[in-house]
Design an enzyme around this catalytic site. Structure first.
Site, PDB file in Angstrom:
ATOM      1  N   SER A 136       0.897  -1.020  -0.035  1.00 29.44           N
ATOM      2  CA  SER A 136       0.038   0.052   0.060  1.00 29.44           C
ATOM      3  C   SER A 136       0.920   1.392   0.020  1.00 29.44           C
ATOM      4  O   SER A 136       2.160   1.020   0.379  1.00 29.44           O
ATOM      5  CB  SER A 136      -1.050  -0.016   1.101  1.00 29.44           C
ATOM      6  OG  SER A 136      -1.469   1.205   1.331  1.00 29.44           O
ATOM      7  N   TYR A 150      -1.771  -1.288  10.486  1.00 20.71           N
ATOM      8  CA  TYR A 150      -1.961  -1.412   9.165  1.00 20.71           C
ATOM      9  C   TYR A 150      -0.606  -1.076   8.369  1.00 20.71           C
ATOM     10  O   TYR A 150      -0.124  -1.987   7.653  1.00 20.71           O
ATOM     11  CB  TYR A 150      -3.145  -0.765   8.540  1.00 20.71           C
ATOM     12  CG  TYR A 150      -3.464  -1.143   7.023  1.00 20.71           C
ATOM     13  CD1 TYR A 150      -3.902  -2.504   6.731  1.00 20.71           C
ATOM     14  CD2 TYR A 150      -2.972  -0.003   6.330  1.00 20.71           C
ATOM     15  CE1 TYR A 150      -4.024  -2.328   5.153  1.00 20.71           C
ATOM     16  CE2 TYR A 150      -3.115  -0.041   4.971  1.00 20.71           C
ATOM     17  CZ  TYR A 150      -3.591  -1.401   4.442  1.00 20.71           C
ATOM     18  OH  TYR A 150      -3.852  -1.465   3.115  1.00 20.71           O
TER      19      TYR A 150
END
Length: 278
Positions: A136, A150
């Site tokens: 990401s 995350y």
């Protein structure tokens, strides 16, 4: 290229689902996994002999191994792996429990490791293969309040992929880290994004960013999943695919911002940094 066999995890929604549909439309053979195989079949909507839906618990190494064995039995080989399974976990570092953090690492990191461990004997034996690991932009630029755990999982995916690339360089196995920005999928919606069980109101920056995601970003993501699917295919067709691939104009912009910050910090502190040498 159309003879390549793809294996995609987390394929019942989001970028994974769009990629599966595009690959099947283009004539590729595709094995795809989900925790709910019926949901996956309904979402893909295909009974093509080129499509193998698999119910897999990505955190269970035996489940992953059985799935890869089944793909090789049906299609004879696997050529491209896309480690896409995972979920977003919101919550500040203090807020999230050990259990919440470990569950996110189990899905986002250890699930990826399970796939790599089970596919590498096959890739080593044929001295070929391409592993595409989905990180990401939050795995490169971590300054998002409330996304720390995350972010950490996605930084881990990037780091292990860099090492894997170095470990397999002489084996003909290629590795690519994909850093997507915001794409118009269900990633930010309930079911794909978990909130902290016990939020702390003092964390204003984290709460403000949660509100921004809910009121400004959801529905306005700049990334087109269909174009992302074509980008994945082009990466797999590339004889020399990049190790690092930033996907989306927002991801490119944020990556350049981080690189600029790092370069400025290196320059400003170079004398002190080098003062530690003998």
């Amino acid at each position: 290229m159309k003879n390549k066999v793809w294996f995609i995890t987390g394929a019942s929604k989001g970028l994974g689902l769009t990629l599966v549909k595009r690959l099947l439309a283009e004539g590729y053979k595709v094995a795809a996994t989900s925790r709910d195989v019926r949901q996956l079949q309904n979402a893909v909507g295909s009974s093509s002999p080129n499509f193998l839906p698999l119910q897999v618990d990505i955190v269970d190494n035996t489940s992953v191994g059985d799935a890869i064995t089944g793909v090789i039995k049906k299609f004879g080989t696997v050529d491209v792996i896309v480690n896409n399974a995972g979920y977003g976990q919101l919550g500040t570092i203090e807020e999230l429990t050990d259990g919440e953090a470990r569950q996110n690492f189990d899905a986002n990191v250890f699930g990826t490791l399970n796939v790599i461990r089970n596919i590498m004997p096959h890739f080593r034996s044929k001295k070929a293969g391409h592993i595409i690991n989905i990180s990401s932009i939050a795995g490169f630029l971590g300054a998002f309040p409330g996304w720390g755990i995350y972010n950490a999982t996605k930084f881990a995916v990037a780091g292990l992929t860099e090492a894997l690339s170095a470990e397999t360089a002489s084996m003909g196995v290629k590795c690519t880290i994909v850093y997507p920005g915001y794409f118009k999928t269900n990633f930010l919606l309930q079911g794909s994004l978990k909130l902290a069980d016990s939020p702390i109101t003092d964390y204003k920056e984290a709460r403000d960013l949660e509100t921004i995601h809910d009121t400004q970003i959801v529905g306005n993501q700049p990334g087109d999943p269909e174009k992302a699917a074509m980008a994945f295919i082009k990466l797999a067709e590339n004889e020399n695919p990049p190790l690092h691939f930033f996907m989306g104009s927002d991801a490119v912009g944020m990556a350049n911002t981080k690189i600029g910050i790092l370069q400025s910090s290196l320059t400003a502190n170079e004398e002190l940094s080098k003062s530690t040498d003998y």
